[in-house]
Design an enzyme around this catalytic site. Structure first.
Site, PDB file in Angstrom:
ATOM      1  N   HIS A   1       0.840  -1.190   0.000  1.00 52.93           N
ATOM      2  CA  HIS A   1       0.000   0.000   0.000  1.00 52.93           C
ATOM      3  C   HIS A   1       0.884   1.252   0.000  1.00 52.93           C
ATOM      4  O   HIS A   1       2.059   1.183   0.337  1.00 52.93           O
ATOM      5  CB  HIS A   1      -0.841   0.082   1.286  1.00 52.93           C
ATOM      6  CG  HIS A   1      -1.608  -1.138   1.632  1.00 52.93           C
ATOM      7  ND1 HIS A   1      -2.972  -1.230   1.478  1.00 52.93           N
ATOM      8  CD2 HIS A   1      -1.225  -2.332   2.180  1.00 52.93           C
ATOM      9  CE1 HIS A   1      -3.396  -2.422   1.904  1.00 52.93           C
ATOM     10  NE2 HIS A   1      -2.346  -3.099   2.332  1.00 52.93           N
TER      11      HIS A   1
ATOM     12  N   GLU B   1       2.585  -0.852   4.530  1.00 53.42           N
ATOM     13  CA  GLU B   1       2.283   0.519   4.113  1.00 53.42           C
ATOM     14  C   GLU B   1       3.586   1.259   3.831  1.00 53.42           C
ATOM     15  O   GLU B   1       4.519   1.238   4.643  1.00 53.42           O
ATOM     16  CB  GLU B   1       1.522   1.263   5.216  1.00 53.42           C
ATOM     17  CG  GLU B   1       0.083   0.816   5.403  1.00 53.42           C
ATOM     18  CD  GLU B   1      -0.882   1.501   4.448  1.00 53.42           C
ATOM     19  OE1 GLU B   1      -0.423   2.314   3.610  1.00 53.42           O
ATOM     20  OE2 GLU B   1      -2.092   1.224   4.559  1.00 53.42           O
TER      21      GLU B   1
ATOM     22  N   HIS C   1      -2.508  -3.273  -3.397  1.00 54.67           N
ATOM     23  CA  HIS C   1      -3.878  -3.065  -2.937  1.00 54.67           C
ATOM     24  C   HIS C   1      -4.829  -2.942  -4.120  1.00 54.67           C
ATOM     25  O   HIS C   1      -5.950  -3.461  -4.103  1.00 54.67           O
ATOM     26  CB  HIS C   1      -3.934  -1.798  -2.071  1.00 54.67           C
ATOM     27  CG  HIS C   1      -5.082  -1.767  -1.127  1.00 54.67           C
ATOM     28  ND1 HIS C   1      -5.369  -0.655  -0.359  1.00 54.67           N
ATOM     29  CD2 HIS C   1      -6.025  -2.686  -0.791  1.00 54.67           C
ATOM     30  CE1 HIS C   1      -6.433  -0.902   0.388  1.00 54.67           C
ATOM     31  NE2 HIS C   1      -6.852  -2.115   0.151  1.00 54.67           N
TER      32      HIS C   1
ATOM     33  N   ASP D   1      -3.482   2.113  -5.001  1.00 52.69           N
ATOM     34  CA  ASP D   1      -2.125   2.002  -4.484  1.00 52.69           C
ATOM     35  C   ASP D   1      -1.570   0.584  -4.667  1.00 52.69           C
ATOM     36  O   ASP D   1      -2.331  -0.373  -4.686  1.00 52.69           O
ATOM     37  CB  ASP D   1      -2.072   2.423  -3.002  1.00 52.69           C
ATOM     38  CG  ASP D   1      -3.069   1.693  -2.111  1.00 52.69           C
ATOM     39  OD1 ASP D   1      -4.225   1.493  -2.540  1.00 52.69           O
ATOM     40  OD2 ASP D   1      -2.705   1.337  -0.990  1.00 52.69           O
TER      41      ASP D   1
END
Length: 229
Positions: free
Chosen positions: A27, A92, A130, A140
């Site tokens: 992400h 992330e 994602h 993303d």
């Protein structure tokens, strides 16, 4: 060497039905700073988290233990997996959503991926974005993310690009789903596929899109038994 921080997020729980991670989902945060992203990922009211957050400087922050279910993927699917959170590790990347990803961040990501894939026996074709598992909702890690670089290091996959005949109706969708993409309309599927594999392409689905999707589905069929592909 990775610099691990440890800032536990309360936004997690047990993996359902005894599942273990066999996917990794990448992400980007699309927030003003890494500190802002970390605060949100640890905010109980936000009800969102990930297992790891990587700053632009390459610091790796551990947020949720790998054996637990982080809340990062949301609605979506990859092949036969519909509860992606229970079957994945979420990473992330501190990134605004536009522009290249900094070298220290990419190096840290590669080191983390290699470790996770080794320990959990996750093959490169199951490192996804994602937008791959939720093309109707998410974009993303975006077209600026260097998937080909990861593939060259054995940390993801990249398709052959030799184009064949023009695609018959439905052929691209069938091939993309054979690789793992969920059941969505062709336009959404094509946008997600190109963001990852052909970020400079435009227009309707063409022979190159089809050839790439067929190559991926042939070499990496999503729900094939271990060792088949």
């Amino acid at each position: 060497m990775l610099a691990f921080g440890d800032h536990p997020s309360p936004n997690c729980g047990p993996r359902r039905n005894g599942a273990q991670p066999d996917l990794i989902v990448l992400h980007y945060t699309a927030m003003a700073s890494c500190a802002d992203a970390q605060a949100r990922l640890c905010d109980p009211e936000a009800e969102v988290s990930a297992h790891y957050l990587i700053s632009e400087q390459g610091e790796v922050v551990a947020l949720v233990p790998e054996e637990l279910r982080a809340w990062h993927a949301g609605a979506g699917a990859w092949g036969g997996v519909s509860d992606v959170n229970s079957r994945s590790i979420g990473i992330e990347l501190d990134h605004p959503g536009k522009g290249s990803f900094p070298e220290p961040q990419m190096v840290a990501l590669e080191t983390l991926l290699a470790d996770l894939m080794h320990r959990w026996q996750i093959p490169p074709e199951r490192v996804i974005g994602h937008s791959d598992m939720a093309p109707a909702r998410k974009s993303d890690p975006g077209p600026s993310f260097d998937w080909q670089r990861l593939a060259a290091r054995g940390l993801s996959v990249w398709p052959a690009t030799t184009a064949g005949p023009d695609p018959e109706p439905g052929a691209f969708v069938a091939a993309a789903r054979g690789f793992g993409y969920p059941e969505v309309g062709e336009n959404l599927l094509l946008a997600a596929f190109r963001a990852r594999f052909r970020p400079d392409a435009s227009g309707p689905v063409d022979a190159t899109d089809l050839a790439m999707a067929v190559d991926l589905a042939t070499r990496f069929p999503v729900d094939a038994p271990v060792g088949q592909a």
